[in-house]
Design an enzyme around this catalytic site. Sequence first.
Site, PDB file in Angstrom:
ATOM      1  N   SER A 243      13.013  19.471 -48.770  1.00 36.33           N
ATOM      2  CA  SER A 243      11.918  19.733 -47.834  1.00 36.33           C
ATOM      3  C   SER A 243      11.924  21.192 -47.401  1.00 36.33           C
ATOM      4  O   SER A 243      12.935  21.881 -47.546  1.00 36.33           O
ATOM      5  CB  SER A 243      12.111  18.844 -46.596  1.00 36.33           C
ATOM      6  OG  SER A 243      11.359  19.308 -45.491  1.00 36.33           O
TER       7      SER A 243
ATOM      8  N   TYR B 280      15.624  15.051 -39.124  1.00 34.74           N
ATOM      9  CA  TYR B 280      15.076  15.229 -40.479  1.00 34.74           C
ATOM     10  C   TYR B 280      15.583  16.527 -41.099  1.00 34.74           C
ATOM     11  O   TYR B 280      16.021  16.555 -42.245  1.00 34.74           O
ATOM     12  CB  TYR B 280      13.555  15.241 -40.379  1.00 34.74           C
ATOM     13  CG  TYR B 280      12.808  15.304 -41.672  1.00 34.74           C
ATOM     14  CD1 TYR B 280      12.264  16.511 -42.118  1.00 34.74           C
ATOM     15  CD2 TYR B 280      12.597  14.173 -42.442  1.00 34.74           C
ATOM     16  CE1 TYR B 280      11.535  16.577 -43.294  1.00 34.74           C
ATOM     17  CE2 TYR B 280      11.871  14.231 -43.628  1.00 34.74           C
ATOM     18  CZ  TYR B 280      11.336  15.434 -44.036  1.00 34.74           C
ATOM     19  OH  TYR B 280      10.614  15.494 -45.219  1.00 34.74           O
TER      20      TYR B 280
HETATM   21  P1  NAP Z   1       5.942   8.268 -47.336  1.00 34.20           P
HETATM   22  O1  NAP Z   1       4.510   8.313 -47.692  1.00 34.20           O
HETATM   23  O2  NAP Z   1       6.355   7.940 -45.923  1.00 34.20           O
HETATM   24  O3  NAP Z   1       6.727   7.297 -48.360  1.00 34.20           O
HETATM   25  C1  NAP Z   1       8.103   7.124 -48.178  1.00 34.20           C
HETATM   26  C2  NAP Z   1       8.509   5.987 -49.072  1.00 34.20           C
HETATM   27  O4  NAP Z   1       9.915   5.734 -48.873  1.00 34.20           O
HETATM   28  C3  NAP Z   1       7.774   4.689 -48.729  1.00 34.20           C
HETATM   29  O5  NAP Z   1       7.478   3.985 -49.909  1.00 34.20           O
HETATM   30  C4  NAP Z   1       8.806   3.951 -47.901  1.00 34.20           C
HETATM   31  O6  NAP Z   1       8.666   2.556 -47.936  1.00 34.20           O
HETATM   32  C5  NAP Z   1      10.072   4.339 -48.629  1.00 34.20           C
HETATM   33  N1  NAP Z   1      11.263   4.070 -47.811  1.00 34.20           N
HETATM   34  C6  NAP Z   1      11.471   4.394 -46.511  1.00 34.20           C
HETATM   35  N2  NAP Z   1      12.682   3.973 -46.123  1.00 34.20           N
HETATM   36  C7  NAP Z   1      13.257   3.357 -47.200  1.00 34.20           C
HETATM   37  C8  NAP Z   1      14.513   2.718 -47.436  1.00 34.20           C
HETATM   38  N3  NAP Z   1      15.428   2.594 -46.453  1.00 34.20           N
HETATM   39  N4  NAP Z   1      14.766   2.215 -48.665  1.00 34.20           N
HETATM   40  C9  NAP Z   1      13.831   2.300 -49.645  1.00 34.20           C
HETATM   41  N5  NAP Z   1      12.612   2.892 -49.496  1.00 34.20           N
HETATM   42  C10 NAP Z   1      12.352   3.418 -48.282  1.00 34.20           C
HETATM   43  O7  NAP Z   1       6.606   9.673 -47.645  1.00 34.20           O
HETATM   44  P2  NAP Z   1       6.158  10.835 -48.652  1.00 34.20           P
HETATM   45  O8  NAP Z   1       5.343  11.839 -47.922  1.00 34.20           O
HETATM   46  O9  NAP Z   1       5.668  10.238 -49.934  1.00 34.20           O
HETATM   47  O10 NAP Z   1       7.594  11.505 -48.869  1.00 34.20           O
HETATM   48  C11 NAP Z   1       8.449  11.079 -49.904  1.00 34.20           C
HETATM   49  C12 NAP Z   1       9.663  11.972 -49.818  1.00 34.20           C
HETATM   50  O11 NAP Z   1       9.233  13.344 -49.817  1.00 34.20           O
HETATM   51  C13 NAP Z   1      10.468  11.786 -48.531  1.00 34.20           C
HETATM   52  O12 NAP Z   1      11.836  11.951 -48.809  1.00 34.20           O
HETATM   53  C14 NAP Z   1       9.979  12.945 -47.651  1.00 34.20           C
HETATM   54  O13 NAP Z   1      10.960  13.311 -46.700  1.00 34.20           O
HETATM   55  C15 NAP Z   1       9.789  14.004 -48.674  1.00 34.20           C
HETATM   56  N6  NAP Z   1       8.884  15.090 -48.304  1.00 34.20           N
HETATM   57  C16 NAP Z   1       7.605  14.815 -47.908  1.00 34.20           C
HETATM   58  C17 NAP Z   1       6.769  15.910 -47.631  1.00 34.20           C
HETATM   59  C18 NAP Z   1       5.343  15.724 -47.179  1.00 34.20           C
HETATM   60  O14 NAP Z   1       4.763  16.713 -46.695  1.00 34.20           O
HETATM   61  N7  NAP Z   1       4.768  14.553 -47.314  1.00 34.20           N
HETATM   62  C19 NAP Z   1       7.222  17.210 -47.764  1.00 34.20           C
HETATM   63  C20 NAP Z   1       8.558  17.421 -48.139  1.00 34.20           C
HETATM   64  C21 NAP Z   1       9.373  16.347 -48.420  1.00 34.20           C
HETATM   65  P3  NAP Z   1       8.037   1.795 -46.648  1.00 34.20           P
HETATM   66  O15 NAP Z   1       6.576   2.081 -46.667  1.00 34.20           O
HETATM   67  O16 NAP Z   1       8.409   0.366 -46.865  1.00 34.20           O
HETATM   68  O17 NAP Z   1       8.713   2.395 -45.416  1.00 34.20           O
HETATM   69  C1  GCO Z   2       6.882  17.884 -40.289  1.00 34.48           C
HETATM   70  C2  GCO Z   2       6.523  17.433 -41.679  1.00 34.48           C
HETATM   71  C3  GCO Z   2       7.424  18.101 -42.697  1.00 34.48           C
HETATM   72  C4  GCO Z   2       7.087  17.598 -44.071  1.00 34.48           C
HETATM   73  C5  GCO Z   2       7.961  18.213 -45.088  1.00 34.48           C
HETATM   74  C6  GCO Z   2       7.804  19.699 -45.189  1.00 34.48           C
HETATM   75  O1  GCO Z   2       6.760  17.070 -39.359  1.00 34.48           O
HETATM   76  O2  GCO Z   2       7.251  19.072 -40.157  1.00 34.48           O
HETATM   77  O3  GCO Z   2       6.582  16.027 -41.786  1.00 34.48           O
HETATM   78  O4  GCO Z   2       8.757  17.836 -42.393  1.00 34.48           O
HETATM   79  O5  GCO Z   2       7.260  16.226 -44.156  1.00 34.48           O
HETATM   80  O6  GCO Z   2       9.286  17.831 -44.986  1.00 34.48           O
HETATM   81  O7  GCO Z   2       8.504  20.135 -46.334  1.00 34.48           O
END
Ligand code: NAP
Ligand code: GCO
Length: 264
Positions: free
Chosen positions: A144, A157
Site C-alpha cells: 500500500s 493499517y
Molecule cells: P476490498 O474491496 O475490501 O476486498 C477485500 C477482500 O478481502 C474481500 O473479498 C474480503 O472479503 C477479503 N477478506 C477480508 N478479510 C478476510 C479474511 N480474514 N480472510 C479472507 N478474506 C478476507 O479491498 P480491495 O480494495 O480490493 O483491497 C484488496 C487489497 O488491496 C487489500 O489488501 C488492501 O489493503 C489493498 N489495497 C487497496 C487499495 C485501494 O485503494 N483499494 C490500495 C492499496 C492496497 P469480505 O468481503 O468477506 O470481507
Molecule cells: C486510506 C485508504 C488507503 C488505500 C490504500 C492506499 O484510508 O488511506 O484506504 O489506505 O486503501 O492502502 O495505498
Amino acid sequence: MANFSLEGKVALVTGASYGIGFAIATAYAKAGATVVFNDIKQELVDKGIAAYAAEGIKAHGYVCDVTDEDGVNAMVAQIEKEVGVIDILVNNAGIIKRIPMIEMSAKDFRQVIDIDLNGPFIVSKAVIPSMIKKGHGKIINICSMMSELGRETVSAYAAAKGGLKMLTRNIASEYGEFNIQCNGIGPGYIATPQTAPLREKQADGSRHPFDSFIIAKTPAARWGTPEDLEGPAVFLASDASDFVNGHVLYVDGGILAYIGKQPQ
Ligand code: NAP
Ligand code: GCO
C-alpha cells in the site's frame, strides 16, 4: 524474449471475490493460469465463482479465513489435491479500520494486523514447502501507499502494510535460493469498495474532500482502477520477473513521486 505467460500455473489469490483480487485473478486466467481464490463467507465465494464465470473463467473457490492457520493449511492441502500445487500466491485479502489512534481499541488494532500481516505470513508459510519441492514459486503481497506513508486514522493499517513490505523482503531473502521470488505491489488509491467511503458524494453533490485531495496528490489526476494493477501483477507472477526479488512495485499513478498540486 521474456515470458509473460502463466500457462499451466495454479494461482491462489486470497480475498478475491471482488475488488483488486478479482481483477488480478481475472488477468491471471487470461494469461493462462488456473485461478483459485478464497473468501470468508460461502455466499461471497459463490458470488465470486459466478462473477468469474461471467468472464468465461472456471475459478475454484474455497471458504477460508486467512487468519485461521488450521483452516489455511487444510485449504492448501485441498487445493493441492483438487487443483494442483500452488505456483503463484497473491496475498490480497485485507481490511482497513479508519479510527484516530488514541480512540482505537487494541482489539481493533490487532484485528487489522491479524488479517493484513499475520494472514500473509500464515498463507505464505502454508504454500512455500510445496514451492520448494517444485523448484519454483511466486509470492506477491499487496502492500500500500501506507507501506511508505502515514496519515490520520490508519495507524493499524499502516503498521500492517509497513510490516508486509518487510515480510516481503524477508521471504525474498530466506527463500530466494529455492527459486522463489517474493515481491510486493503497492497500489495507490484505487476505486474499490474499500475506498468507497473516501469517494462518497457530499450532500450538495460535490466531491468528497478526500476525493479532491487524492486527485491533487496524484500526477495522473485520477483514482486508479483494479484493472491498472493487472499488468504489474502478471509481470510479477511470470517467468519475466525471475530475477526481481524483494521489490515493492508501486502502481500509484506517481503519488509517491509528487508533492501535490498547489491549491488553486
Ligand atoms: P476490498 O474491496 O475490501 O476486498 C477485500 C477482500 O478481502 C474481500 O473479498 C474480503 O472479503 C477479503 N477478506 C477480508 N478479510 C478476510 C479474511 N480474514 N480472510 C479472507 N478474506 C478476507 O479491498 P480491495 O480494495 O480490493 O483491497 C484488496 C487489497 O488491496 C487489500 O489488501 C488492501 O489493503 C489493498 N489495497 C487497496 C487499495 C485501494 O485503494 N483499494 C490500495 C492499496 C492496497 P469480505 O468481503 O468477506 O470481507
Ligand atoms: C486510506 C485508504 C488507503 C488505500 C490504500 C492506499 O484510508 O488511506 O484506504 O489506505 O486503501 O492502502 O495505498
